[in-house]
Design an enzyme around this catalytic site. Structure first.
Site, mmCIF file in Angstrom:
data_model
loop_
_atom_site.group_PDB
_atom_site.id
_atom_site.type_symbol
_atom_site.label_atom_id
_atom_site.label_comp_id
_atom_site.label_asym_id
_atom_site.label_seq_id
_atom_site.Cartn_x
_atom_site.Cartn_y
_atom_site.Cartn_z
ATOM 1 N N LEU A 18 0.919 -1.255 0.169
ATOM 2 C CA LEU A 18 -0.015 0.005 0.080
ATOM 3 C C LEU A 18 0.851 1.296 0.274
ATOM 4 O O LEU A 18 0.719 2.199 -0.692
ATOM 5 C CB LEU A 18 -0.827 -0.070 0.980
ATOM 6 C CG LEU A 18 -1.782 1.191 1.311
ATOM 7 C CD1 LEU A 18 -2.916 1.431 0.234
ATOM 8 C CD2 LEU A 18 -2.575 1.191 2.684
ATOM 9 N N THR A 45 9.504 7.854 3.778
ATOM 10 C CA THR A 45 10.327 7.373 4.805
ATOM 11 C C THR A 45 10.012 5.711 4.557
ATOM 12 O O THR A 45 9.082 5.331 4.342
ATOM 13 C CB THR A 45 9.968 7.680 6.046
ATOM 14 O OG1 THR A 45 8.615 6.973 6.592
ATOM 15 C CG2 THR A 45 9.734 9.198 6.389
ATOM 16 N N LYS A 51 16.039 0.167 1.449
ATOM 17 C CA LYS A 51 14.814 0.193 1.103
ATOM 18 C C LYS A 51 14.368 1.731 0.315
ATOM 19 O O LYS A 51 13.628 1.672 -0.886
ATOM 20 C CB LYS A 51 13.818 -0.127 2.142
ATOM 21 C CG LYS A 51 13.991 -1.374 2.376
ATOM 22 C CD LYS A 51 13.051 -1.705 3.413
ATOM 23 C CE LYS A 51 13.029 -3.219 4.155
ATOM 24 N NZ LYS A 51 12.030 -3.649 5.299
ATOM 25 N N SER A 197 -6.334 4.069 8.869
ATOM 26 C CA SER A 197 -7.052 3.098 9.612
ATOM 27 C C SER A 197 -7.456 1.879 8.965
ATOM 28 O O SER A 197 -6.705 1.286 8.059
ATOM 29 C CB SER A 197 -8.369 3.858 10.097
ATOM 30 O OG SER A 197 -9.058 3.119 11.138
ATOM 31 N N TYR A 220 -3.181 -4.854 16.781
ATOM 32 C CA TYR A 220 -3.524 -4.254 15.464
ATOM 33 C C TYR A 220 -4.649 -3.534 15.486
ATOM 34 O O TYR A 220 -4.914 -2.387 15.298
ATOM 35 C CB TYR A 220 -3.313 -5.280 14.336
ATOM 36 C CG TYR A 220 -3.440 -4.526 12.994
ATOM 37 C CD1 TYR A 220 -2.469 -3.877 12.472
ATOM 38 C CD2 TYR A 220 -4.880 -4.718 12.472
ATOM 39 C CE1 TYR A 220 -2.726 -3.391 11.353
ATOM 40 C CE2 TYR A 220 -4.888 -4.104 11.190
ATOM 41 C CZ TYR A 220 -3.909 -3.553 10.441
ATOM 42 O OH TYR A 220 -4.246 -2.689 9.392
ATOM 43 N N LYS A 224 -5.748 0.704 15.424
ATOM 44 C CA LYS A 224 -6.677 1.298 14.377
ATOM 45 C C LYS A 224 -7.736 1.788 15.045
ATOM 46 O O LYS A 224 -8.241 3.037 14.587
ATOM 47 C CB LYS A 224 -6.835 0.064 13.562
ATOM 48 C CG LYS A 224 -5.790 -0.189 12.593
ATOM 49 C CD LYS A 224 -4.943 0.760 12.049
ATOM 50 C CE LYS A 224 -3.766 0.273 11.269
ATOM 51 N NZ LYS A 224 -2.908 1.496 10.754
ATOM 52 N N THR A 270 -2.441 -6.978 -0.059
ATOM 53 C CA THR A 270 -1.245 -6.800 0.871
ATOM 54 C C THR A 270 -1.045 -8.118 1.357
ATOM 55 O O THR A 270 -1.835 -8.884 1.810
ATOM 56 C CB THR A 270 -1.125 -5.675 1.847
ATOM 57 O OG1 THR A 270 -2.193 -5.857 2.716
ATOM 58 C CG2 THR A 270 -1.420 -4.140 1.023
#
Length: 386
Positions: A18, A45, A51, A197, A220, A224, A270
């Site tokens: 994402l 970032t 990366k 979120s 997790y 959120k 994902t």
């Protein structure tokens, strides 16, 4: 007042999935909607320089394929580990010394303490209600109590890992760049703070006695839900005793505080839980079936999943004001044919008991500001607060 022509966007966690699609989308939508004389600096970032370099190369190739003139964009990278508060503090200082303002900050980086999937519960859920099972799943297995040891001046300290990665690292960063946000925005207005979120932000996972999710079975989802609560109560009078200090700039001369917005990407492909090739494609098929059954949330493509965030970042201020965007959780959505849209999303607890939701927001803001001041005191060598 002369028209603003230089725009600075910050995106965290841009190296894959994402995040990478968000970077593509922010560039595409800005270039498609702004006149030729407008220039975007996209600051990304990632957790490492390696990366970051890879991501910058991918973005450059994407823009070259579109034949975009290099006079219209600048790409920049800075490393940060959001679970390392010294790293967050260092990034904030770098941003202050490098850029004149920030027009939008898209807070995307995050993680979960996922261990795998309870396959029996998964199959039963699919049999009972396919769309619900692949929209708001409860069969992900998560570990409890993950913490990250701090470094440097914070050596010997620990922070809850998921809480830091998804909420607190961003929270600390945003406060420390508030001067840049306060002087950003179109027409000399204010920058935008856009939180990521999830549809899985279940109210039952967040406890006001454990907002850091250290004891949560679903850390997790708890993080959120906390994101939703903080964002949607950020402009209320009831939270102002605590939001006032959060939105305060170091120069203490801001006229209007930046606004917070919240979105989710729908359900897209994902690999937040690592899956082998076969299982990943089975997951994608399950998503397509849900979309064909009428689910508006199965965007499937991460590029489509980035739609709502990009809309919040790039749209004119008048458009967001007209939709009451600050008061709504927005979701990336699509129809059965995959045609994209941005859709308002219900937030558990907000409609059912608005008073209780506002009280929870006030308590969460109080605790977050207390935590921020404690950690800032430690980062500044025990001088306390600000």
């Amino acid at each position: 007042m002369s028209e603003k022509t230089q725009f600075y966007f910050l995106l965290t966690g841009a190296n894959s999935g994402l995040g990478l699609s968000l970077a593509h989308r922010l560039l595409d939508d800005f270039l498609n909607t702004h006149p030729e004389g407008h220039h975007i600096t996209l600051i990304i970032t990632t957790r490492s320089s390696g990366k970051g370099s890879t991501t910058l190369t991918l973005l450059s190739k994407h823009l070259q394929a579109r034949n975009v003139s290099t006079s219209r964009y600048t790409l920049a990278h800075h490393p940060v580990n959001l679970t390392n508060l010294v790293s967050v503090h260092t990034l904030a200082q770098t941003l202050h010394s490098t850029y004149p303002n920030l027009d939008a900050v898209v807070l995307n980086a995050g993680m979960g303490a996922f261990l795998g999937i309870d396959w029996l519960t998964c199959y039963i859920s699919l049999a009972k209600n396919w769309i619900k099972a692949v929209t708001v799943p409860t069969y992900k297995i998560q570990d409890v109590g993950w913490v990250t040891k701090q470094e440097g001046v914070l050596s010997g300290e620990e922070v809850p890992t998921v809480f830091a990665a998804n909420v607190f690292g961003h929270y600390l960063l945003v406060h420390e760049v508030m001067d840049l946000l306060a002087s950003g925005g179109s027409g000399g207005g204010r920058g935008r703070i856009i939180w990521t979120s999830s549809l899985e932000a279940y109210s039952w996972t967040l406890s006001k006695d454990d907002i850091q999710g250290l004891r949560a079975s679903h850390s997790y989802e708890s993080s959120k839900c906390l994101t939703d609560v903080l964002t949607l109560t950020s402009a209320l009078p009831s939270t102002s005793p605590f939001t006032a200090s959060f939105f305060q700039t170091q120069k203490q001369n801001q006229k209007v505080a930046p606004k917070m917005y919240v979105y989710h990407p729908g359900i897209c492909g994902t690999s937040i839980i690592p899956l082998n090739f076969l299982l990943f494609n089975c997951m994608m098929l399950a998503f397509y079936i849900a979309r064909w059954f009428g689910s508006p949330w199965h965007t499937i493509s991460t590029y489509s999943g980035a739609n709502a965030a990009s809309w919040l970042a790039v749209s004119p201020e008048e458009e967001l004001e007209g939709t009451g965007a600050q008061k709504i959780k927005w979701g990336s959505a699509c129809d059965r044919m995959g045609r994209e849209m941005v859709k308002a999303t219900d937030v558990e607890g907000e409609v059912e008991d608005r008073t209780a939701f506002e009280e929870l927001g006030r308590e969460c803001w109080r605790q977050m500001e207390e935590l921020r001041m404690v950690w800032m005191g430690k980062l500044e060598g025990g001088k306390g607060g600000e």
